[in-house]
Design an enzyme around this catalytic site. Structure first.
Site, PDB file in Angstrom:
ATOM      1  N   ASP A  55      -5.599   8.581  13.221  1.00  0.00           N
ATOM      2  CA  ASP A  55      -5.535   9.082  11.842  1.00  0.00           C
ATOM      3  C   ASP A  55      -6.014   8.064  10.816  1.00  0.00           C
ATOM      4  O   ASP A  55      -6.203   8.399   9.645  1.00  0.00           O
ATOM      5  CB  ASP A  55      -4.101   9.512  11.501  1.00  0.00           C
ATOM      6  CG  ASP A  55      -3.087   8.403  11.726  1.00  0.00           C
ATOM      7  OD1 ASP A  55      -3.161   7.744  12.778  1.00  0.00           O
ATOM      8  OD2 ASP A  55      -2.221   8.206  10.857  1.00  0.00           O
TER       9      ASP A  55
ATOM     10  N   GLY B  68      -3.157   4.959  16.244  1.00  0.00           N
ATOM     11  CA  GLY B  68      -3.436   6.393  16.159  1.00  0.00           C
ATOM     12  C   GLY B  68      -4.792   6.621  15.509  1.00  0.00           C
ATOM     13  O   GLY B  68      -5.271   5.796  14.719  1.00  0.00           O
TER      14      GLY B  68
ATOM     15  N   THR C  85       0.036  12.007  16.667  1.00  0.00           N
ATOM     16  CA  THR C  85       1.123  12.896  17.093  1.00  0.00           C
ATOM     17  C   THR C  85       1.417  13.892  15.975  1.00  0.00           C
ATOM     18  O   THR C  85       1.948  13.518  14.926  1.00  0.00           O
ATOM     19  CB  THR C  85       2.393  12.088  17.422  1.00  0.00           C
ATOM     20  OG1 THR C  85       2.077  11.075  18.385  1.00  0.00           O
ATOM     21  CG2 THR C  85       3.475  12.999  17.989  1.00  0.00           C
TER      22      THR C  85
ATOM     23  N   TYR D 209       0.804  -1.230   0.000  1.00  0.00           N
ATOM     24  CA  TYR D 209       0.000   0.000   0.000  1.00  0.00           C
ATOM     25  C   TYR D 209       0.837   1.279   0.000  1.00  0.00           C
ATOM     26  O   TYR D 209       0.304   2.378  -0.088  1.00  0.00           O
ATOM     27  CB  TYR D 209      -0.959   0.008   1.198  1.00  0.00           C
ATOM     28  CG  TYR D 209      -0.328   0.278   2.546  1.00  0.00           C
ATOM     29  CD1 TYR D 209      -0.429   1.521   3.153  1.00  0.00           C
ATOM     30  CD2 TYR D 209       0.361  -0.723   3.220  1.00  0.00           C
ATOM     31  CE1 TYR D 209       0.133   1.767   4.386  1.00  0.00           C
ATOM     32  CE2 TYR D 209       0.927  -0.489   4.456  1.00  0.00           C
ATOM     33  CZ  TYR D 209       0.808   0.753   5.043  1.00  0.00           C
ATOM     34  OH  TYR D 209       1.371   0.991   6.275  1.00  0.00           O
ATOM     35  N   LYS D 210       2.163   1.136   0.074  1.00  0.00           N
ATOM     36  CA  LYS D 210       3.012   2.332  -0.010  1.00  0.00           C
ATOM     37  C   LYS D 210       4.362   1.935  -0.597  1.00  0.00           C
ATOM     38  O   LYS D 210       4.486   0.900  -1.212  1.00  0.00           O
ATOM     39  CB  LYS D 210       3.122   3.028   1.351  1.00  0.00           C
ATOM     40  CG  LYS D 210       3.709   2.169   2.454  1.00  0.00           C
ATOM     41  CD  LYS D 210       3.429   2.713   3.862  1.00  0.00           C
ATOM     42  CE  LYS D 210       4.042   4.049   4.152  1.00  0.00           C
ATOM     43  NZ  LYS D 210       3.883   4.431   5.569  1.00  0.00           N
TER      44      LYS D 210
ATOM     45  N   TYR E 119      -5.185  -7.157   9.566  1.00  0.00           N
ATOM     46  CA  TYR E 119      -4.762  -7.631  10.884  1.00  0.00           C
ATOM     47  C   TYR E 119      -5.327  -9.010  11.228  1.00  0.00           C
ATOM     48  O   TYR E 119      -4.891  -9.647  12.194  1.00  0.00           O
ATOM     49  CB  TYR E 119      -5.263  -6.679  11.974  1.00  0.00           C
ATOM     50  CG  TYR E 119      -4.626  -5.330  12.087  1.00  0.00           C
ATOM     51  CD1 TYR E 119      -4.325  -4.560  10.975  1.00  0.00           C
ATOM     52  CD2 TYR E 119      -4.359  -4.791  13.343  1.00  0.00           C
ATOM     53  CE1 TYR E 119      -3.770  -3.300  11.098  1.00  0.00           C
ATOM     54  CE2 TYR E 119      -3.797  -3.532  13.479  1.00  0.00           C
ATOM     55  CZ  TYR E 119      -3.512  -2.788  12.352  1.00  0.00           C
ATOM     56  OH  TYR E 119      -2.964  -1.535  12.485  1.00  0.00           O
TER      57      TYR E 119
ATOM     58  N   ASP F 154      20.833   2.586 -33.359  1.00  0.00           N
ATOM     59  CA  ASP F 154      20.904   1.656 -32.227  1.00  0.00           C
ATOM     60  C   ASP F 154      21.604   0.369 -32.668  1.00  0.00           C
ATOM     61  O   ASP F 154      20.990  -0.687 -32.800  1.00  0.00           O
ATOM     62  CB  ASP F 154      19.481   1.368 -31.737  1.00  0.00           C
ATOM     63  CG  ASP F 154      19.456   0.467 -30.514  1.00  0.00           C
ATOM     64  OD1 ASP F 154      20.472   0.441 -29.783  1.00  0.00           O
ATOM     65  OD2 ASP F 154      18.437  -0.217 -30.300  1.00  0.00           O
TER      66      ASP F 154
END
Length: 374
Positions: free
Chosen positions: A103, A101, A133, A54-55, A86, A211
Site C-alpha cells: 500500500d 505492505g 491486508t 507524518y501522522k 529508513y 475579561d
C-alpha cells in the site's frame, strides 16, 4: 575410515520491516509471519517522534509498543527507527531483505519506498512487498476508539508528548463544547490543531461579562468539562492570574484531576484587565510573589505530567525585552514548565527579539507565543 567434514550452517538472511504498532492487529501479524519466513526478522519500530512527523501522536508510547512486539516469537530483534526515512537503520543493519505492505506504492510513503530501493542497491539487498491486508486499519481502529472519548490519564500526558515530538505545537481556543469540536476536527491539508486553549476571554465574553476574572472558577470548571466530554485533544486552561498562591494550589489540583494538561497564569496583579484592551492600565505582579505562586502550584500537583506555564506581560506594559528575559529566568528557576510571551504590537519585532534572546539562555523550557490576527 574416512570422517565426514561438517559444513558450517548456512547464514540466515537478515530481514527488516518497519512498523508503528500503535494498535496491534492481525494485519501486523500477517506481515511479521511472512517476513520471518525469509530469515531473522528485525522490526524497526517507529519512535513517537517518527510517527508524529507524518501522522497523529501515538496512543501508546514507544516503550509500551516495544514490549508487545519483542514478545512475538517470530521477531528476532526490535530496534528504534528515529524517522520516516529508513536510511540510517538500513545502513547500520544492512538487511538482505526489506519487507512491507504494497500500500505504500502510492501516497505519502511513496518517496520513502523509492529511497529504500535505492539504498538496498548499495549491497544487493531487495524489497519484498506483500498484498495489503484488507478490512483492517490502525487509523480506522483509532478513529472508532476516539469516538468513545479518552480517559483523564491519557489526556493529561498528551501535551508533554506533543512538545517532545513536534518542533511546533499548534493550539486553538475554545469556550464550549461546539468550539471544542472545531479544534478537534479542523484540518488544513495534513495539518491540524494539536491542543485546545480554554480561554478566559471568550468564556467571559460568551456570558456577556468583561475579561477581569469576574467569572468564578466553578463556572469555568463546567465549561472545561463540556469541552473534555466531546474532545480527545489535550487542554491548556487560561488561569488568568491564578489568584493567590492558596487559590492557585486548588486550581492546579482540580484541573489535574479533570485531565487538563496545563494551566497558564499571567504575572499581573489580581484582578487583571484584558491585555489587548485599549487604554487599560496594567499592574505587573511582584516578581518574587509570582515565583512563589509557581512554586506552590508545582508542589500541589500529583503527577509529573501536569504543566504550569508562566505568562510574561512585560511587553504588554511597554517594558523592554531585557525586562521580560529577566522574568523568564526567574520563573524557570521557580519551576515553570514553559514560558509564554505576549505583545499587542501589530508587528512581531519584539516577540522575535525576545525569542532570539531567550535562545541564548543556558536553562530553557518550551516557549509559547500568542498569534494575533489583524
Amino acid at each position: 575410515m574416512q570422517s565426514k567434514i561438517k559444513m558450517p550452517p548456512k547464514r540466515k538472511l537478515v530481514v527488516y520491516t518497519s512498523m508503528c504498532c500503535d494498535y496491534f492487529h492481525y494485519g501486523h501479524m500477517n506481515i511479521i509471519k511472512r517476513s520471518a519466513q525469509y530469515g531473522n526478522l528485525i522490526i524497526g519500530l517507529m519512535t513517537d517522534q517518527a510517527i508524529t512527523s507524518y501522522k497523529r501522536v501515538p496512543m501508546l508510547t514507544y516503550q509500551k509498543r516495544k514490549e508487545v512486539v519483542e514478545n512475538i516469537k517470530s521477531v528476532w530483534k526490535v530496534v528504534p527507527q528515529q524517522s520516516l526515512d529508513y536510511t540510517a537503520n538500513l545502513r547500520r543493519y544492512k538487511p538482505d531483505i526489506v519487507t512491507n505492505g504494497d500500500d505504500w506504492r502510492e501516497g505519502p510513503l511513496r518517496e520513502t519506498r523509492q529511497k529504500v530501493i535505492d539504498v538496498l542497491k548499495e549491497w544487493g539487498g531487495k524489497l519484498i512487498e506483500f498484498p495489503y491486508t484488507k478490512g483492517i486499519s490502525s487509523t480506522k481502529i483509532i478513529t472508532e476508539v476516539k469516538k468513545e472519548g479518552t480517559t483523564t490519564d491519557e489526556c493529561l500526558c498528551k501535551l508533554r508528548t506533543l512538545i517532545n515530538c513536534h518542533p511546533i505545537v499548534r493550539v486553538l481556543e475554545a469556550h464550549n463544547g461546539l468550539s471544542g469540536l472545531v479544534v478537534e476536527k479542523a484540518k488544513f491539508g495534513d495539518r491540524e490543531f494539536h491542543a485546545i486553549w480554554e480561554s478566559s476571554l471568550t468564556d467571559s465574553a460568551s456570558k456577556g461579562k468583561p475579561d477581569i476574572e469576574l467569572v468564578d472558577f466553578t463556572s469555568r470548571i463546567q465549561r472545561i468539562n463540556e469541552i473534555l466530554e466531546v474532545t480527545t485533544k489535550p487542554m491548556i486552561v487560561d488561569g488568568d492570574t491564578g489568584g493567590t498562591a492558596e487559590h492557585f494550589t486548588y486550581m492546579v489540583k482540580t484541573l489535574e484531576r479533570l485531565g487538563v494538561s496545563a494551566v497558564i497564569i499571567e504575572d499581573k496583579k489580581f484582578p487583571k484587565i484584558n491585555s489587548l484592551l485599549e487604554g487599560a492600565k496594567h499592574i505587573q505582579e511582584d516578581e518574587e510573589v509570582f515565583c512563589n505562586k509557581i512554586r506552590a502550584g508545582k508542589k500541589a500537583q500529583l503527577t509529573n505530567e501536569f504543566m504550569v506555564i508562566a505568562r510574561i506581560e512585560s511587553l504588554i506594559m511597554g517594558k523592554p525585552v531585557i525586562h521580560a528575559i529577566r522574568r523568564a529566568v526567574c520563573y524557570i528557576g521557580a519551576g515553570a514548565d514553559a514560558i509564554m510571551i505576549h505583545s499587542k504590537d501589530k508587528l512581531p519585532d519584539k516577540i522575535l527579539e525576545f525569542s532570539r534572546e531567550y535562545q541564548k539562555l543556558k536553562k530553557k523550557v518550551p516557549l509559547v507565543e500568542i498569534g494575533r490576527a489583524h
